[in-house]
Design a protein around this motif. Structure first.
Motif, PDB file in Angstrom:
ATOM      1  N   ILE A 289      -6.086  12.224  -4.776  1.00 25.95           N
ATOM      2  CA  ILE A 289      -6.326  13.457  -4.277  1.00 25.95           C
ATOM      3  C   ILE A 289      -7.245  13.455  -3.197  1.00 25.95           C
ATOM      4  N   LEU A 290      -8.358  12.703  -3.617  1.00 29.77           N
ATOM      5  CA  LEU A 290      -9.555  12.515  -2.576  1.00 29.77           C
ATOM      6  C   LEU A 290      -8.870  11.747  -1.463  1.00 29.77           C
ATOM      7  N   LEU A 291      -8.145  10.562  -1.743  1.00 27.93           N
ATOM      8  CA  LEU A 291      -7.858   9.453  -0.699  1.00 27.93           C
ATOM      9  C   LEU A 291      -6.801  10.235   0.370  1.00 27.93           C
ATOM     10  N   ALA A 292      -6.226  11.190  -0.322  1.00 28.82           N
ATOM     11  CA  ALA A 292      -5.232  11.737   0.579  1.00 28.82           C
ATOM     12  C   ALA A 292      -5.708  12.727   1.635  1.00 28.82           C
ATOM     13  N   ALA A 293      -7.007  13.196   0.963  1.00 25.49           N
ATOM     14  CA  ALA A 293      -7.745  14.146   2.304  1.00 25.49           C
ATOM     15  C   ALA A 293      -8.603  13.172   3.017  1.00 25.49           C
ATOM     16  N   SER A 294      -8.800  11.864   2.572  1.00 22.62           N
ATOM     17  CA  SER A 294      -9.570  11.101   3.464  1.00 22.62           C
ATOM     18  C   SER A 294      -9.266   9.832   2.953  1.00 22.62           C
ATOM     19  N   PRO A 295      -8.468   9.001   3.765  1.00 19.89           N
ATOM     20  CA  PRO A 295      -8.116   7.841   3.614  1.00 19.89           C
ATOM     21  C   PRO A 295      -9.104   6.335   3.551  1.00 19.89           C
ATOM     22  N   THR A 297     -13.341   6.167   3.092  1.00 20.44           N
ATOM     23  CA  THR A 297     -14.538   6.715   2.944  1.00 20.44           C
ATOM     24  C   THR A 297     -15.489   5.820   2.579  1.00 20.44           C
ATOM     25  N   GLU A 298     -16.713   6.146   2.783  1.00 20.09           N
ATOM     26  CA  GLU A 298     -18.019   5.153   2.593  1.00 20.09           C
ATOM     27  C   GLU A 298     -17.910   5.266   1.078  1.00 20.09           C
ATOM     28  N   TYR A 299     -18.390   4.271   0.529  1.00 20.44           N
ATOM     29  CA  TYR A 299     -18.233   4.048  -0.756  1.00 20.44           C
ATOM     30  C   TYR A 299     -19.174   4.725  -1.614  1.00 20.44           C
ATOM     31  N   LYS A 300     -20.228   4.783  -1.364  1.00 14.54           N
ATOM     32  CA  LYS A 300     -21.315   5.767  -2.279  1.00 14.54           C
ATOM     33  C   LYS A 300     -20.864   7.120  -2.121  1.00 14.54           C
ATOM     34  N   GLU A 301     -20.483   7.622  -0.972  1.00 10.50           N
ATOM     35  CA  GLU A 301     -20.026   9.122  -1.011  1.00 10.50           C
ATOM     36  C   GLU A 301     -18.595   9.252  -1.843  1.00 10.50           C
ATOM     37  N   SER A 340      -7.642   3.702   1.235  1.00 10.64           N
ATOM     38  CA  SER A 340      -6.292   4.214   0.560  1.00 10.64           C
ATOM     39  C   SER A 340      -5.519   2.926   0.833  1.00 10.64           C
ATOM     40  N   CYS A 341      -4.853   2.411  -0.452  1.00 12.81           N
ATOM     41  CA  CYS A 341      -3.761   1.643  -0.261  1.00 12.81           C
ATOM     42  C   CYS A 341      -2.884   1.705  -1.353  1.00 12.81           C
ATOM     43  N   PRO A 342      -2.077   2.870  -1.415  1.00  9.75           N
ATOM     44  CA  PRO A 342      -1.326   3.017  -2.457  1.00  9.75           C
ATOM     45  C   PRO A 342       0.066   1.909  -2.684  1.00  9.75           C
ATOM     46  N   GLU A 343       0.136   1.479  -4.044  1.00 11.03           N
ATOM     47  CA  GLU A 343       1.185   0.530  -4.177  1.00 11.03           C
ATOM     48  C   GLU A 343       2.499   0.930  -3.882  1.00 11.03           C
ATOM     49  N   ALA A 344       2.874   2.384  -4.137  1.00 16.66           N
ATOM     50  CA  ALA A 344       4.096   2.798  -3.906  1.00 16.66           C
ATOM     51  C   ALA A 344       4.564   2.819  -2.454  1.00 16.66           C
ATOM     52  N   ASP A 345       3.597   2.558  -1.347  1.00 16.33           N
ATOM     53  CA  ASP A 345       3.828   2.635  -0.126  1.00 16.33           C
ATOM     54  C   ASP A 345       4.036   1.419   0.502  1.00 16.33           C
ATOM     55  N   LEU A 346       4.084   0.329  -0.293  1.00 16.27           N
ATOM     56  CA  LEU A 346       4.332  -1.072   0.083  1.00 16.27           C
ATOM     57  C   LEU A 346       5.753  -1.364  -0.074  1.00 16.27           C
ATOM     58  N   SER A 347       6.289  -2.430   0.634  1.00 11.92           N
ATOM     59  CA  SER A 347       7.691  -2.931   0.737  1.00 11.92           C
ATOM     60  C   SER A 347       8.066  -3.152  -0.554  1.00 11.92           C
ATOM     61  N   ASN A 348       9.295  -3.109  -0.792  1.00 11.18           N
ATOM     62  CA  ASN A 348      10.097  -3.164  -2.013  1.00 11.18           C
ATOM     63  C   ASN A 348      10.450  -4.663  -2.051  1.00 11.18           C
ATOM     64  N   ASN A 349      10.114  -5.739  -1.297  1.00  9.12           N
ATOM     65  CA  ASN A 349      10.686  -6.955  -1.157  1.00  9.12           C
ATOM     66  C   ASN A 349       9.455  -7.862  -1.362  1.00  9.12           C
ATOM     67  N   ILE A 350       9.335  -8.900  -2.179  1.00 10.65           N
ATOM     68  CA  ILE A 350       8.113  -9.440  -2.689  1.00 10.65           C
ATOM     69  C   ILE A 350       7.495 -10.357  -1.339  1.00 10.65           C
TER      70      ILE A 350
END
Length: 408
Positions: A289-295, A297-301, A340-350
């Motif tokens: 949810i946080l990544l959807a709002a801000s893809p 973000t500075e790590y500590k924040e 943000s780097c969601p697995e589901a958004d990547l290609s379906n080919n290895i």
């Protein structure tokens, strides 16, 4: 000698072959009649009456075992797809292959000892029609199921709330039976693929719960959990739904609750089960949810915001971000960032997926890359085997890293 004569004739000569003809042919061939059993079977080609709705299919041990156990076989896919054979648990490519020698289909043909008729000395002539001559057969090869279209099919009919149902095109909805018909995968493989999504059955259709509905419903559950001051393993499902039933549609509540909880070792006073929130899954969806709002973000924040957004009985951990986000150092800003780097958004080919991953980040540890490629593992092909085949290994400070096979 346990053998018999098999003589092939065309249909227009079927009434000519008699015992004398057989004996004459045996003599010309230099075969002693006494070496053979007493039944001669004459095969006649009947082209006008051949069976044309039959094919030969080679099967492996798993398919044969399934058939013996009355497992169902089905060819799946649309008319423009290459044929794929599916059992309950496996999927197979189907390819046409030539037969070097023609194979004949002859019903009721006798073999071996069946052509011996005891003490009878007279030769017996039997006539059999060839029902089919095969020059081709189909061979199978086990393969990964073709589920590339699953995500797009589900997205086209996702559930966004009861208030939007009147606008949904019924032609975009998929029942289990319709998915079976259009997707080339065994039932078990299809069910496993569906488990990666948040699916509710609504009015007989399988509906993907949109992320907005999931996030809103999940936050309501967590808020109620916090208000009750329960321990993580003391969640009362019935009590939670009773309070939220006007805010969360029942099928949606059920699948979200199932996704983020498991049965607790504790029970209610009447013996009914209590449930335990899965800390990792709960923290991960809050991070999403946080990544959807801000893809980016500075790590500590990010870590501070993440910690504030989770119930105080849960502890966010960096490893919970695997498959959702990457932690990388931005040299230009001189800071560590959560990207943000969601697995589901990547290609379906290895191949394409690994190319995308190595463009994002040149070097990966096994732990970092595993969530992004584990879906391509099968049987003895584990993550390490995939990396050995498709990536290049290097070592730095005693740590193994994997990068592009054609990179530097």
């Amino acid at each position: 000698m346990e053998s018999t004569d098999l003589l092939m004739e065309s249909a227009d000569k079927r009434d000519v072959r008699v015992k004398e003809n057989v004996c004459e042919i045996l003599e010309l061939a230099g075969i002693k009649e006494s070496d053979l059993n007493t039944v001669t079977q004459c095969l006649y080609s009947t082209q006008d009456h051949q069976v044309n709705d039959m094919i030969l299919l080679e099967v492996d041990e798993d398919i044969l075992k399934g058939l013996n156990q009355e497992d169902a076989l089905s060819f799946r896919g649309n008319k423009h797809d290459n044929a794929m054979l599916c059992t309950q648990t496996r999927s197979y490519e189907v390819r046409e292959a030539e037969i070097s020698n023609s194979w004949l289909l002859v019903p009721n043909l006798k073999l071996g000892k069946a052509t011996g008729i005891g003490e009878v000395a007279e030769r017996t002539i039997e006539k059999h029609n060839v029902k089919r001559i095969f020059n081709l057969y189909y061979e199978v090869k086990e393969t990964k199921p073709d589920l590339v279209r699953l995500s797009s099919l589900l997205n086209s009919s996702s559930f966004n709330g009861l208030e939007y149902e009147s606008t949904v095109d019924k032609n975009t909805l998929y029942s289990w039976e319709r998915l079976q018909n259009v997707l080339q995968a065994s039932d078990q493989e299809l069910k496993q693929a569906l488990s990666d999504f948040l699916i509710a059955e609504i009015d007989g259709y399988l509906r993907l719960i949109s992320f907005d509905v999931e996030a809103r419903s999940f936050n309501l559950m967590l808020d109620y959990f916090g208000e009750q001051s329960w321990e993580l393993d003391e969640v009362d499902k019935e009590n939670t739904y009773e309070c939220l039933n006007e805010l969360i549609y029942k099928p949606v509540f059920d699948v979200i609750f199932k996704r983020y909880t498991e049965v607790s070792t504790k029970t209610k006073d009447n013996g009914d089960p209590l449930y335990k929130f899965d800390e990792q899954k709960c923290c991960a969806v809050i991070a999403k949810i946080l990544l959807a709002a801000s893809p980016v973000t500075e790590y500590k924040e990010f870590m501070e915001t993440w910690n504030i957004g989770t119930p105080e009985k849960m502890q966010p951990k960096q490893e919970y971000l695997r498959g959702l986000a990457l932690i990388m150092y931005n040299t230009a800003k001189v800071q560590k960032e959560v990207i943000s780097c969601p697995e589901a958004d990547l290609s379906n080919n290895i191949h394409d997926r690994l190319n995308e991953l190595f463009e994002i980040k040149a070097k990966w540890t096994v732990e970092e890359i595993t969530p992004y490629i584990i879906r391509f593992t099968k049987g003895v092909i584990n993550v390490n085997a995939l990396l050995t085949k498709y990536a290049r290994c290097s070592t730095k400070n005693g740590i193994k890293y994997y990068g592009s096979k054609h990179g530097k």
